[in-house]
Design a protein around this motif. Structure first.
Motif, PDB file in Angstrom:
ATOM      1  N   ASP A  65      -7.986  79.893 -22.496  1.00 50.11           N
ATOM      2  CA  ASP A  65      -8.424  79.645 -21.122  1.00 50.11           C
ATOM      3  C   ASP A  65      -8.828  78.204 -20.835  1.00 50.11           C
ATOM      4  OD1 ASP A  65      -8.052  82.301 -20.480  1.00 50.11           O
ATOM      5  OD2 ASP A  65     -10.060  82.858 -21.166  1.00 50.11           O
ATOM      6  N   THR A  66      -9.032  77.406 -21.886  1.00 50.25           N
ATOM      7  CA  THR A  66      -9.426  76.010 -21.649  1.00 50.25           C
ATOM      8  C   THR A  66      -8.567  75.077 -22.492  1.00 50.25           C
ATOM      9  OG1 THR A  66     -11.053  75.855 -23.443  1.00 50.25           O
ATOM     10  CG2 THR A  66     -11.853  76.737 -21.328  1.00 50.25           C
ATOM     11  N   VAL A  67      -8.525  73.826 -22.063  1.00 53.24           N
ATOM     12  CA  VAL A  67      -7.782  72.785 -22.787  1.00 53.24           C
ATOM     13  C   VAL A  67      -8.322  72.658 -24.212  1.00 53.24           C
ATOM     14  CG1 VAL A  67      -7.469  70.261 -22.906  1.00 53.24           C
ATOM     15  CG2 VAL A  67      -7.049  71.489 -20.747  1.00 53.24           C
ATOM     16  N   GLU A  68      -9.639  72.701 -24.325  1.00 47.51           N
ATOM     17  CA  GLU A  68     -10.293  72.577 -25.638  1.00 47.51           C
ATOM     18  C   GLU A  68      -9.801  73.669 -26.599  1.00 47.51           C
ATOM     19  OE1 GLU A  68     -14.815  71.218 -26.710  1.00 47.51           O
ATOM     20  OE2 GLU A  68     -14.540  72.657 -25.091  1.00 47.51           O
ATOM     21  N   GLU A  69      -9.766  74.913 -26.113  1.00 50.51           N
ATOM     22  CA  GLU A  69      -9.322  76.041 -26.946  1.00 50.51           C
ATOM     23  C   GLU A  69      -7.834  75.941 -27.273  1.00 50.51           C
ATOM     24  OE1 GLU A  69     -10.338  79.361 -24.523  1.00 50.51           O
ATOM     25  OE2 GLU A  69     -12.436  79.404 -25.147  1.00 50.51           O
ATOM     26  N   ALA A  90     -12.321  64.848 -19.645  1.00 51.32           N
ATOM     27  CA  ALA A  90     -12.741  65.339 -18.320  1.00 51.32           C
ATOM     28  C   ALA A  90     -12.085  66.680 -17.978  1.00 51.32           C
ATOM     29  CB  ALA A  90     -12.392  64.302 -17.250  1.00 51.32           C
ATOM     30  N   LEU A  91     -11.025  67.038 -18.727  1.00 51.39           N
ATOM     31  CA  LEU A  91     -10.278  68.265 -18.410  1.00 51.39           C
ATOM     32  C   LEU A  91     -10.533  69.380 -19.412  1.00 51.39           C
ATOM     33  CD1 LEU A  91      -6.835  66.511 -17.736  1.00 51.39           C
ATOM     34  CD2 LEU A  91      -8.477  67.246 -16.015  1.00 51.39           C
ATOM     35  N   PRO A 151      -5.319  75.337 -18.955  1.00 53.26           N
ATOM     36  CA  PRO A 151      -4.115  74.515 -19.127  1.00 53.26           C
ATOM     37  C   PRO A 151      -3.078  74.701 -18.027  1.00 53.26           C
ATOM     38  CG  PRO A 151      -4.734  75.519 -21.210  1.00 53.26           C
ATOM     39  CD  PRO A 151      -5.635  76.111 -20.160  1.00 53.26           C
ATOM     40  N   TYR A 152      -3.017  75.906 -17.442  1.00 55.55           N
ATOM     41  CA  TYR A 152      -2.019  76.162 -16.395  1.00 55.55           C
ATOM     42  C   TYR A 152      -2.362  75.501 -15.064  1.00 55.55           C
ATOM     43  CZ  TYR A 152       0.668  79.318 -19.304  1.00 55.55           C
ATOM     44  OH  TYR A 152       1.459  79.833 -20.303  1.00 55.55           O
ATOM     45  N   GLU A 153      -3.595  75.026 -14.930  1.00 53.42           N
ATOM     46  CA  GLU A 153      -3.986  74.373 -13.671  1.00 53.42           C
ATOM     47  C   GLU A 153      -3.732  72.863 -13.701  1.00 53.42           C
ATOM     48  OE1 GLU A 153      -8.095  75.390 -13.192  1.00 53.42           O
ATOM     49  OE2 GLU A 153      -7.671  77.533 -12.961  1.00 53.42           O
ATOM     50  N   LEU A 154      -3.217  72.367 -14.807  1.00 57.60           N
ATOM     51  CA  LEU A 154      -3.026  70.922 -14.960  1.00 57.60           C
ATOM     52  C   LEU A 154      -1.709  70.461 -14.354  1.00 57.60           C
ATOM     53  CD1 LEU A 154      -4.104  70.557 -18.713  1.00 57.60           C
ATOM     54  CD2 LEU A 154      -5.557  70.378 -16.693  1.00 57.60           C
ATOM     55  N   SER A 155      -1.625  69.155 -14.113  1.00 53.97           N
ATOM     56  CA  SER A 155      -0.359  68.565 -13.640  1.00 53.97           C
ATOM     57  C   SER A 155       0.620  68.500 -14.821  1.00 53.97           C
ATOM     58  CB  SER A 155      -0.613  67.144 -13.137  1.00 53.97           C
ATOM     59  OG  SER A 155      -0.917  66.287 -14.239  1.00 53.97           O
ATOM     60  N   GLY A 156       1.879  68.195 -14.532  1.00 52.47           N
ATOM     61  CA  GLY A 156       2.898  68.093 -15.590  1.00 52.47           C
ATOM     62  C   GLY A 156       2.515  67.075 -16.655  1.00 52.47           C
ATOM     63  N   GLN A 209      -0.498  65.957 -17.410  1.00 52.88           N
ATOM     64  CA  GLN A 209      -1.670  66.430 -18.170  1.00 52.88           C
ATOM     65  C   GLN A 209      -1.253  67.514 -19.175  1.00 52.88           C
ATOM     66  OE1 GLN A 209      -3.957  67.538 -14.736  1.00 52.88           O
ATOM     67  NE2 GLN A 209      -5.078  65.603 -14.670  1.00 52.88           N
ATOM     68  N   LYS A 210      -0.372  68.424 -18.724  1.00 52.48           N
ATOM     69  CA  LYS A 210       0.127  69.473 -19.634  1.00 52.48           C
ATOM     70  C   LYS A 210       0.839  68.846 -20.835  1.00 52.48           C
ATOM     71  CE  LYS A 210       1.075  73.652 -16.909  1.00 52.48           C
ATOM     72  NZ  LYS A 210       1.072  73.310 -15.498  1.00 52.48           N
ATOM     73  N   GLN A 211       1.638  67.811 -20.558  1.00 52.26           N
ATOM     74  CA  GLN A 211       2.378  67.161 -21.645  1.00 52.26           C
ATOM     75  C   GLN A 211       1.416  66.540 -22.655  1.00 52.26           C
ATOM     76  OE1 GLN A 211       4.938  67.237 -23.591  1.00 52.26           O
ATOM     77  NE2 GLN A 211       6.466  66.612 -22.093  1.00 52.26           N
ATOM     78  N   ARG A 212       0.308  65.970 -22.159  1.00 46.90           N
ATOM     79  CA  ARG A 212      -0.689  65.390 -23.066  1.00 46.90           C
ATOM     80  C   ARG A 212      -1.350  66.474 -23.915  1.00 46.90           C
ATOM     81  NH1 ARG A 212      -2.695  61.975 -18.850  1.00 46.90           N
ATOM     82  NH2 ARG A 212      -4.842  62.658 -19.106  1.00 46.90           N
ATOM     83  N   VAL A 213      -1.627  67.633 -23.293  1.00 48.69           N
ATOM     84  CA  VAL A 213      -2.221  68.751 -24.041  1.00 48.69           C
ATOM     85  C   VAL A 213      -1.233  69.256 -25.105  1.00 48.69           C
ATOM     86  CG1 VAL A 213      -3.059  71.143 -23.887  1.00 48.69           C
ATOM     87  CG2 VAL A 213      -3.754  69.462 -22.165  1.00 48.69           C
ATOM     88  N   ALA A 214       0.040  69.386 -24.715  1.00 39.99           N
ATOM     89  CA  ALA A 214       1.066  69.851 -25.667  1.00 39.99           C
ATOM     90  C   ALA A 214       1.174  68.886 -26.850  1.00 39.99           C
ATOM     91  CB  ALA A 214       2.421  69.982 -24.956  1.00 39.99           C
ATOM     92  N   LEU A 215       1.145  67.588 -26.549  1.00 41.45           N
ATOM     93  CA  LEU A 215       1.212  66.572 -27.610  1.00 41.45           C
ATOM     94  C   LEU A 215      -0.024  66.622 -28.506  1.00 41.45           C
ATOM     95  CD1 LEU A 215       2.622  63.260 -26.092  1.00 41.45           C
ATOM     96  CD2 LEU A 215       3.328  64.329 -28.207  1.00 41.45           C
ATOM     97  N   ALA A 216      -1.191  66.769 -27.892  1.00 43.34           N
ATOM     98  CA  ALA A 216      -2.439  66.845 -28.666  1.00 43.34           C
ATOM     99  C   ALA A 216      -2.406  68.054 -29.602  1.00 43.34           C
ATOM    100  CB  ALA A 216      -3.642  66.934 -27.724  1.00 43.34           C
TER     101      ALA A 216
END
Length: 246
Positions: A102-106, A137-138, A143-148, A150-157
């Motif tokens: 449910d969160t970017v952190e998780e 900050a995110l 993750p589904y509420e992020l822009s493309g 931001q999502k790409q950065r999360v996927a890379l992380a």
């Protein structure tokens, strides 16, 4: 010393008469950034899937000759274990979000949970990655509420979280605006500084010219050119083979 070695590798998808990869020989060294270019049907994604061991173990078909990783045939590795060593990020960040967190952190911690990393180590690592990828900050956002971008950065992380030795980025900026694209390439530069070996499939040759050590040009499943970036991207003959100049 090669980290990854392909010797005259040829590959046919199960129902195809024609090989999609034809006698490809490559030697990839540790710590370098490789740009992979070519037309849409050149075989770039297939080559990435061969390097990371998904072909033939998950895609089947017929693979001739050997792909070596750390002097061992890729087929001798367990696919799951290899995924932790050779990280992969596709062009569509939407398909890379797990959908179970449910969160970017998780989300960033998810892969580490799967391979059994200690919770205390995981917490520290997640905080480091949030900072590194400018996601602090995110971190509480879905993750589904992020822009493309931001999502790409999360996927890379999430890929970097597993600390792979090799990172394959298959058109990581195809859905991103210029600023997000520049940010992704800055992350690539940072990963290179950490000694990672990176393969980037990308159409934006200006950025490849700036960040890559070596460029590989694929045409119709064959390597038609491979060389140092500044030389290859100054060679006008690549235009006849689906390459482009910065």
């Amino acid at each position: 010393m090669s980290l990854i070695e392909l010797k005259k590798v040829t590959y046919n998808y199960p129902l195809d008469n024609e090989p999609v990869i034809k006698e490809v020989s490559l030697s990839l060294e540790k710590g370098k950034v490789y740009g992979l270019i070519g037309n849409n049907q050149a075989g770039k994604t297939t080559l990435c899937n061969i390097i990371r061991g998904f072909i033939p173990s998950l895609f089947f078909g017929e693979l001739a000759r050997e792909v070596m990783y750390k002097d061992k045939p890729v087929q001798t590795y367990n696919v799951g274990a290899l995924a932790a060593e050779i990280g992969y990020s596709s062009q569509n960040p939407f398909t890379q979000i797990s959908g179970v967190k449910d969160t970017v952190e998780e989300e960033i911690a998810y892969g580490m949970e799967n391979i059994g990393i200690e919770p205390e180590i995981m917490k520290v690592k997640v905080q480091e990655l949030l900072k590194l990828f400018a996601l602090e900050a995110l971190k509480e956002k879905n993750p589904y509420e992020l822009s493309g971008g931001q999502k790409q950065r999360v996927a890379l992380a999430s890929v970097v979280a597993l600390d792979p030795e090799v990172i394959i980025l298959d058109e990581p900026t195809s859905q991103l605006d210029p600023q997000s694209t520049e940010e992704v390439f800055q992350i690539i530069a940072m990963l290179k500084e950490q000694g990672k070996t990176i393969i980037v499939v990308e159409h934006k040759v200006d950025l490849l010219a700036e960040y890559c050590d070596v460029v590989i040009l694929l045409e119709d499943g064959r390597v038609v050119k491979c060389g140092e970036t500044h030389q290859l991207l100054n060679d006008r003959t690549i235009l006849a083979h689906g390459g482009s100049l910065p």
